[in-house]
Design an enzyme around this catalytic site. Structure first.
Site, PDB file in Angstrom:
ATOM      1  N   ASN A 243      19.104 -11.282 -10.708  1.00 53.94           N
ATOM      2  CA  ASN A 243      18.266 -11.619 -11.858  1.00 53.94           C
ATOM      3  C   ASN A 243      18.841 -12.819 -12.580  1.00 53.94           C
ATOM      4  OD1 ASN A 243      15.958 -10.721 -13.659  1.00 53.94           O
ATOM      5  ND2 ASN A 243      17.613 -10.855 -15.157  1.00 53.94           N
TER       6      ASN A 243
ATOM      7  N   HIS B  39       4.432   1.189 -12.351  1.00 54.53           N
ATOM      8  CA  HIS B  39       3.702   1.130 -13.618  1.00 54.53           C
ATOM      9  C   HIS B  39       2.194   0.979 -13.423  1.00 54.53           C
ATOM     10  CE1 HIS B  39       7.697  -0.344 -15.572  1.00 54.53           C
ATOM     11  NE2 HIS B  39       7.666   0.966 -15.410  1.00 54.53           N
TER      12      HIS B  39
ATOM     13  N   SER C 298      15.235 -15.493  -7.537  1.00 52.02           N
ATOM     14  CA  SER C 298      14.996 -15.048  -6.161  1.00 52.02           C
ATOM     15  C   SER C 298      14.335 -16.122  -5.309  1.00 52.02           C
ATOM     16  CB  SER C 298      14.131 -13.775  -6.160  1.00 52.02           C
ATOM     17  OG  SER C 298      12.858 -14.028  -6.744  1.00 52.02           O
TER      18      SER C 298
ATOM     19  N   CYS D 125     -20.226   8.596 -17.044  1.00 54.58           N
ATOM     20  CA  CYS D 125     -20.408   9.469 -18.202  1.00 54.58           C
ATOM     21  C   CYS D 125     -21.851   9.417 -18.693  1.00 54.58           C
ATOM     22  CB  CYS D 125     -19.450   9.071 -19.325  1.00 54.58           C
ATOM     23  SG  CYS D 125     -17.729   9.553 -19.035  1.00 54.58           S
TER      24      CYS D 125
ATOM     25  N   ASN E 254       5.626  -4.356 -11.310  1.00 56.74           N
ATOM     26  CA  ASN E 254       4.529  -5.286 -11.557  1.00 56.74           C
ATOM     27  C   ASN E 254       3.181  -4.650 -11.257  1.00 56.74           C
ATOM     28  OD1 ASN E 254       6.576  -7.090 -12.119  1.00 56.74           O
ATOM     29  ND2 ASN E 254       6.549  -8.004 -10.084  1.00 56.74           N
ATOM     30  N   VAL E 255       2.171  -5.077 -11.996  1.00 62.23           N
ATOM     31  CA  VAL E 255       0.819  -4.516 -11.833  1.00 62.23           C
ATOM     32  C   VAL E 255      -0.132  -5.542 -11.231  1.00 62.23           C
ATOM     33  CG1 VAL E 255       1.153  -2.906 -13.743  1.00 62.23           C
ATOM     34  CG2 VAL E 255       0.159  -5.161 -14.220  1.00 62.23           C
ATOM     35  N   ASP E 256       0.423  -6.636 -10.695  1.00 58.64           N
ATOM     36  CA  ASP E 256      -0.404  -7.761 -10.224  1.00 58.64           C
ATOM     37  C   ASP E 256      -0.869  -7.626  -8.779  1.00 58.64           C
ATOM     38  OD1 ASP E 256       1.952  -8.474  -8.734  1.00 58.64           O
ATOM     39  OD2 ASP E 256       2.654  -9.660 -10.436  1.00 58.64           O
TER      40      ASP E 256
ATOM     41  N   GLY F 284      19.588 -14.253 -15.906  1.00 58.58           N
ATOM     42  CA  GLY F 284      19.722 -13.873 -17.305  1.00 58.58           C
ATOM     43  C   GLY F 284      20.203 -12.449 -17.473  1.00 58.58           C
TER      44      GLY F 284
ATOM     45  N   CYS G   5     -11.817   6.176 -16.998  1.00 61.45           N
ATOM     46  CA  CYS G   5     -12.263   6.581 -18.330  1.00 61.45           C
ATOM     47  C   CYS G   5     -11.532   7.851 -18.758  1.00 61.45           C
ATOM     48  CB  CYS G   5     -13.780   6.777 -18.350  1.00 61.45           C
ATOM     49  SG  CYS G   5     -14.341   8.405 -17.782  1.00 61.45           S
TER      50      CYS G   5
END
Length: 363
Positions: free
Chosen positions: A297, A158, A316, A228, A132-134, A299, A166
């Site tokens: 999990n 991730h 969970s 830049c 997760n990136v949160d 599913g 940039c």
């Protein structure tokens, strides 16, 4: 170049939908997970399902298919393309992300995040690897650990949305970048303010991308990187510190994730379908090393049917607070930090719908 969005093999989905998963009572699940974790020195891998109770939608539902069948992410090579075509992709990405980042930024840890934080604090879980990136795992333990310890014990496989880089390597804080986008696009700043005032939150994906309809992306301005400009160079090729589809994780991150698996005694995976290979190969690596592996999990997952893998089909949030209490025994009440963590955490899942509730811009 042909790049596709990672998915669960169709044969697994058909098999999973044809066979009913064995029902398991929460108490039975708690006992099994607690027994698995009690010896300690565990590593945990988390996916989007862990953040659902924080109001952040998962990519896939209980049947393993995309909740938004029209989901069309921008690929890495598209975002970084220096041509006019790439500029169009950047305008689309950054407008949607400009509107979608605040809900993710402001999301709060849920009961699963806080339960895992308690297990980290007590060193039952020594390493946590999240897809997760949160940033919610950091939020759940930031009142106890400093940044250095969080960075040592939590690996964001991730990447994260908190900063923007940039094409020439200059880094910008994401909140500062949001302000730059606002200044360059006052009409969209007003629209974002209206969304917040009315509560019409766009349907937001876990990466902060939102669904929009009736939008002319050509009018959105992506500002040049200030660093830049200070070097007398125009450059608006910028991306969040997130691994995009079609982009590889760095060797450093890959090596560290393998190292964390190699140095644990057991691996627990939670809230992930393992559709992305970067996570699936961690499970395979643990199994190749003959380590106990447990998958939690709701599913189907890419790993379904693997010999030697134990899977519990349950959310969970239903069990993790009780798992902590079972692992720590009566001691959890005597540790004020743990006791506090088990009182924390929200449970505010997003609406259970399949439709794109897309905000439309007035013509």
């Amino acid at each position: 170049m042909r790049i596709s969005v990672p998915s669960i093999p169709e044969a697994i989905l058909k098999s999973a939908n044809a066979a009913q998963a064995r029902a398991i009572l929460p108490a039975e699940a708690v006992d099994r997970i607690a027994a698995f974790l009690s010896p300690g020195n565990a590593a945990v891998v988390t996916g989007a399902g862990v953040s659902v109770d924080s109001g952040i939608r998962a990519y896939r539902g209980a049947k393993g298919r995309y909740l938004n069948p029209n989901y069309k992410p921008i690929f890495y090579h598209e975002l970084m393309d220096p041509s006019a075509k790439g500029a169009a992709f950047r305008r689309r990405y950054w407008l949607r992300s400009y509107l979608g980042y605040p809900p993710v930024r402001d999301a709060q840890p849920n009961t699963t995040h806080c339960a895992l934080a308690a297990l980290q604090h007590t060193s039952v879980v020594n390493k946590l690897i999240t897809q997760n990136v949160d940033g919610l795992h950091h939020k759940s333990i930031a009142h106890v650990w400093d940044r250095a310890r969080m960075d040592e014990r939590i690996l964001e496989l991730h990447g994260q949305l908190r900063s923007v880089r940039c094409a020439h390597g200059h880094m910008t804080d994401r909140d500062a970048f949001q302000q730059q986008l606002s200044a360059a696009n006052p009409q969209w700043e007003a629209f974002a303010d209206e969304l917040e005032a009315t509560g019409r939150q766009p349907r937001t994906n876990p990466d902060g991308d939102v669904v929009l309809e009736g939008v002319n992306y050509d009018e959105f301005v992506v500002p040049d990187c200030p660093a830049c400009l200070a070097e007398n160079r125009h450059n608006n090729i910028q991306k969040p510190e997130v691994i995009f589809f079609g982009e590889s994780i760095t060797k450093e991150v890959k090596d560290r994730s393998f190292h964390d698996v190699e140095n644990c005694d057991r691996l627990l995976l939670m809230g992930t379908t393992l559709a992305t290979f970067s996570a699936f190969r961690l499970l395979k690596h643990a199994m190749d090393l003959h380590k106990p592996v447990l998958l939690l999990n709701l599913g189907p997952t890419r790993a379904d049917g693997l010999q030697g893998l134990e899977k519990i089909d349950i959310a969970s949030g239903v069990v993790m607070r009780d798992v902590v209490k079972a692992v720590l025994g009566a001691g959890w009440t005597s540790d004020p930090v743990v006791a506090d963590m088990l009182q924390r955490g929200i449970v505010k899942p997003p609406p259970d719908d399949q439709e794109d509730a897309a905000p439309r811009v007035e013509a």
